[in-house]
Design a protein around this motif. Structure first.
Motif, PDB file in Angstrom:
ATOM      1  N   ALA A 146     -23.114 -43.640  24.628  1.00  7.25           N
ATOM      2  CA  ALA A 146     -23.652 -42.875  25.941  1.00  7.25           C
ATOM      3  C   ALA A 146     -22.187 -41.786  26.010  1.00  7.25           C
ATOM      4  N   ILE A 147     -22.433 -40.763  26.316  1.00  4.26           N
ATOM      5  CA  ILE A 147     -21.220 -39.684  26.513  1.00  4.26           C
ATOM      6  C   ILE A 147     -21.646 -38.975  28.000  1.00  4.26           C
ATOM      7  N   GLY A 148     -20.672 -38.840  28.721  1.00  6.95           N
ATOM      8  CA  GLY A 148     -20.702 -38.316  30.051  1.00  6.95           C
ATOM      9  C   GLY A 148     -19.503 -38.566  30.876  1.00  6.95           C
ATOM     10  N   ARG A 149     -19.692 -38.216  32.225  1.00  3.78           N
ATOM     11  CA  ARG A 149     -18.625 -38.183  33.234  1.00  3.78           C
ATOM     12  C   ARG A 149     -18.663 -39.433  33.904  1.00  3.78           C
ATOM     13  N   ILE A 150     -17.704 -40.037  34.394  1.00  3.62           N
ATOM     14  CA  ILE A 150     -17.629 -41.502  35.136  1.00  3.62           C
ATOM     15  C   ILE A 150     -17.917 -41.342  36.522  1.00  3.62           C
ATOM     16  N   LEU A 151     -18.790 -42.213  36.962  1.00  2.00           N
ATOM     17  CA  LEU A 151     -19.028 -42.220  38.396  1.00  2.00           C
ATOM     18  C   LEU A 151     -18.476 -43.394  38.889  1.00  2.00           C
TER      19      LEU A 151
ATOM     20  N   THR B 197     -16.774 -50.411  22.608  1.00  6.93           N
ATOM     21  CA  THR B 197     -15.438 -49.789  23.038  1.00  6.93           C
ATOM     22  C   THR B 197     -15.821 -48.677  24.187  1.00  6.93           C
ATOM     23  N   LEU B 198     -14.973 -48.267  24.965  1.00  6.09           N
ATOM     24  CA  LEU B 198     -14.869 -47.397  25.994  1.00  6.09           C
ATOM     25  C   LEU B 198     -13.799 -46.256  25.650  1.00  6.09           C
ATOM     26  N   TYR B 199     -14.052 -45.032  25.466  1.00  6.83           N
ATOM     27  CA  TYR B 199     -13.096 -44.044  25.562  1.00  6.83           C
ATOM     28  C   TYR B 199     -12.849 -43.182  26.564  1.00  6.83           C
ATOM     29  N   VAL B 200     -11.913 -43.193  27.240  1.00  5.36           N
ATOM     30  CA  VAL B 200     -11.788 -42.205  28.399  1.00  5.36           C
ATOM     31  C   VAL B 200     -10.922 -41.106  28.302  1.00  5.36           C
ATOM     32  N   ASP B 201     -11.505 -39.825  28.693  1.00  4.18           N
ATOM     33  CA  ASP B 201     -10.933 -38.731  28.371  1.00  4.18           C
ATOM     34  C   ASP B 201     -10.613 -38.585  26.843  1.00  4.18           C
ATOM     35  N   PRO B 202     -11.776 -38.723  26.236  1.00  8.44           N
ATOM     36  CA  PRO B 202     -11.813 -38.653  24.660  1.00  8.44           C
ATOM     37  C   PRO B 202     -11.465 -37.267  24.139  1.00  8.44           C
ATOM     38  N   ASP B 203     -10.472 -37.241  23.033  1.00  3.61           N
ATOM     39  CA  ASP B 203     -10.100 -36.211  22.320  1.00  3.61           C
ATOM     40  C   ASP B 203     -11.315 -35.465  21.961  1.00  3.61           C
TER      41      ASP B 203
ATOM     42  N   LEU C 159     -15.013 -36.819  20.732  1.00  4.39           N
ATOM     43  CA  LEU C 159     -16.225 -36.391  21.585  1.00  4.39           C
ATOM     44  C   LEU C 159     -17.198 -35.765  20.397  1.00  4.39           C
ATOM     45  N   GLU C 160     -16.905 -34.684  19.507  1.00  2.00           N
ATOM     46  CA  GLU C 160     -17.803 -34.099  18.660  1.00  2.00           C
ATOM     47  C   GLU C 160     -18.315 -35.270  17.554  1.00  2.00           C
ATOM     48  N   ARG C 161     -17.582 -36.385  17.276  1.00  2.50           N
ATOM     49  CA  ARG C 161     -18.282 -37.314  16.271  1.00  2.50           C
ATOM     50  C   ARG C 161     -19.188 -37.908  17.177  1.00  2.50           C
ATOM     51  N   PHE C 162     -18.863 -38.397  18.287  1.00  6.70           N
ATOM     52  CA  PHE C 162     -19.972 -39.393  18.969  1.00  6.70           C
ATOM     53  C   PHE C 162     -21.193 -38.408  19.248  1.00  6.70           C
ATOM     54  N   MET C 163     -20.989 -37.006  19.549  1.00  7.43           N
ATOM     55  CA  MET C 163     -22.145 -36.301  19.988  1.00  7.43           C
ATOM     56  C   MET C 163     -23.059 -36.309  18.694  1.00  7.43           C
ATOM     57  N   GLU C 164     -22.561 -35.945  17.609  1.00  4.11           N
ATOM     58  CA  GLU C 164     -23.178 -36.063  16.344  1.00  4.11           C
ATOM     59  C   GLU C 164     -23.901 -37.344  16.053  1.00  4.11           C
TER      60      GLU C 164
END
Ligand code: PEP
Ligand code: MG
Length: 539
Positions: A14-19, A223-229, A233-238
């Motif tokens: 999952a990729i997005g903003r934290i609430l 794993t949780l990445y906060v403020d990913p580089d 981000l690009e790798r996970f989007m792919e």
């Protein structure tokens, strides 16, 4: 970028903003009141509002995640009608002359503490439910509505803990993932997360300052990445894109029969190790459970699980599967699965040692306790029982004799039970070679290819050095499977595979063509295999 490790409840990205989700912390003050009867009437009214809300939640959950998973809200409504719970609230109001909010909060805390102290994992998990219903009534007393709105953009919800009602109220289309500090994999929240197919991590130390930050949840390794580089981000989007494409294609297969192009049917079931796994079975639309490894129940405890503890687990699984077949394997410990309280002696060669059915036939009372629990649960669904590590007809006859004793005792005790199919695991070369004789004794065979490969090739499945030659595709293993199917059918047994080889998509066609009746695989493999079956011809 910060990186945190937790426990994954469901694989997926999952990729997005934290609430950052904080409950309306319900400030409950203790107040003296003059008219206690008026206060109890206030409580009754709030309770009725809460029950009405739960009815609406049940309908919403029913539509989104099905009847079985919606049941939790019926259970919550029933808990609110519980006599002990209500007596406690009334007593506190009347005896202490205090406000209803305080009486409910105190009752909720007391009951939750009582559940939390119970040994049984199922009851432990109910502590959260009691808190949840109490907070709902307090909300009603304070005139607050329960609103799970998440805003416009889909978000990763980060919370200390989430109650089932909070989870289901959240708008699914706005929900990317859950990350919580607390929570157990047995909780209904975890079950709902799995059923809703939403990646979820538990056991992560959370921080309020994360609110609004970008994050990546990798449910594959927790794993949780906060403020990913940007590169991360690009790798996970792919990767997410690929994951979604594959998932999308498979979703269309839900509800489709497991049948080849030329109309040959195969039963496609799932393997589980606990009640919590049932949600994944349902989410992946398996037609039943082909292997419930009951020993995990024994492994997670520090004492022999009682008949009642086991009964509750088997009954829950049977009920959640709502009449679909549930095959429960009796205790299979020993070898790599050691349980301290069994006090087993050290063995030179434990894989060939005192294990599985050998222990059960030696410690008859342990075996009978499990059988009683299984038969009692059979009144609540479609339960079949299978026995591991069989090597002889004599063993099976002895098992059947013990089963008859257990059934006779249940009848004498006036306890109901259902029709139960009996089967055996074929996971030793001996069982393969006498499968014609064994077929006369039981209703079905389930081939345990993990052990069958180990014993056929004489390769310890635990030994990493031999990993490269542990070859379940070995002709010897495949010939054995074919032989078991043939002998099983001649003796009117249906035959399945529940070992890992059953999920090997490169062999699906071969197995189906051999005439295999059932494949039982990890839940996430169900749809890929369904796809394969539906694309092949039997003849
Ligand atoms: C097997 O041996 O294939 C099997 C399914 O049982 P387990 O892996 O639990 O030994
Ligand atoms: Mg085995």
């Amino acid at each position: 970028m910060e990186q945190f490790k937790g426990k994954s409840i469901l694989k997926g990205i999952a990729i997005g903003r934290i609430l950052f989700y904080s409950k309306n912390q319900q400030q409950v003050k203790r107040e003296k009141i003059a008219d206690v009867e008026q206060e109890t009437a206030r409580y009754d009214k709030a309770k009725a509002v809460a029950i009405e809300q739960l009815g609406a939640l049940y309908d919403k959950a029913f539509a989104e995640v099905g009847e079985t998973n919606a049941m939790i809200f019926k259970v919550h409504a029933m808990m609110l009608e519980d006599e002990d719970y209500n007596d406690s609230v009334y007593n506190i109001i009347r005896n202490d002359g205090v406000n209803a909010e305080y009486a409910v909060a105190t009752t909720g805390d007391n009951f939750a503490m009582m559940f939390a102290q119970m040994e049984d994992e199922y009851f432990k998990a109910r502590a959260a439910d009691v808190k949840d219903i109490s907070e709902r009534v307090i909300g009603a007393l304070q005139g607050r509505s329960s609103d799970g709105s998440l805003g416009e953009e889909p978000v990763i919800v980060v919370a200390e803990d989430l109650a089932p009602s909070e989870t289901v109220q959240m708008d699914k289309s706005k929900l990317l993932a859950f990350v919580t500090r607390l929570g157990s994999s047995n909780s209904h929240t975890a079950i709902l997360a799995r059923t809703m197919n939403i990646p979820a991590l538990i056991g992560i130390e959370i921080h309020e300052e994360w609110n609004g930050k970008m994050a990546v949840v990798d449910g594959r390794d927790g794993t949780l990445y906060v403020d990913p580089d940007i590169s991360v981000l690009e790798r996970f989007m792919e990767e997410k894109k690929k994951e979604e494409e594959a998932k999308e294609l498979l979703q269309a297969l839900k509800g489709q029969p497991d049948v080849t192009l030329d109309g040959h049917s195969v039963k496609l079931y799932a393997n589980i190790g606990s009640v919590a796994d049932v949600a994944a079975v349902l989410a992946n639309d398996a037609a039943g459970i082909g292997l419930f490894r009951s020993e995990f129940l024994y492994l997670e405890k520090d004492h022999y699980p009682t008949e009642e503890e086991q009964f509750q687990v088997y009954k829950t699984v049977a009920q959640n599967m709502a009449g679909k077949k549930v095959i429960i394997r009796t205790l299979d410990i020993g070898a790599d699965k050691q349980v301290d309280y069994f006090e087993m002696e050290h063995e030179e060669n434990p894989a060939m040692g005192y294990r599985a059915i050998r222990i059960c036939l030696d410690q008859i009372e342990v075996f009978k306790t499990q059988l009683r629990a299984l038969y009692r649960a059979s009144a609540y669904g479609t339960i079949s029982i299978m026995f591991p590590m069989i090597i002889s007809v004599k063993e099976v006859q002895e098992i059947k004799r013990i089963v008859e004793e257990v059934k006779a005792q249940l009848t004498a005790d006036g306890i109901e039970f259902g029709e139960v199919e009996l089967g055996i695991m074929i996971e030793t070369p001996a069982a393969v070679m006498i499968s014609d004789l064994l077929a006369k004794e039981v209703d079905f065979f389930s081939i345990g290819t993990n052990d069958l490969t180990q014993y056929t090739l004489a390769i310890d499945r635990q030994n990493p050095k031999l990993d490269s030659i542990y070859d379940a595709h070995h002709t010897a293993v495949l010939r054995m499977i074919e032989m078991v199917i043939e002998n099983g059918h001649k003796g009117n047994c249906w035959v399945g595979i529940c070992g890992e080889l059953g999920a090997d998509i490169t062999l699906t066609e071969k197995f189906v063509k051999m005439g295999l009746d059932e494949l039982s695989v990890s839940p996430s493999f169900v749809l890929p295999i369904r796809k394969k079956i539906r694309e092949m011809r039997f003849k």
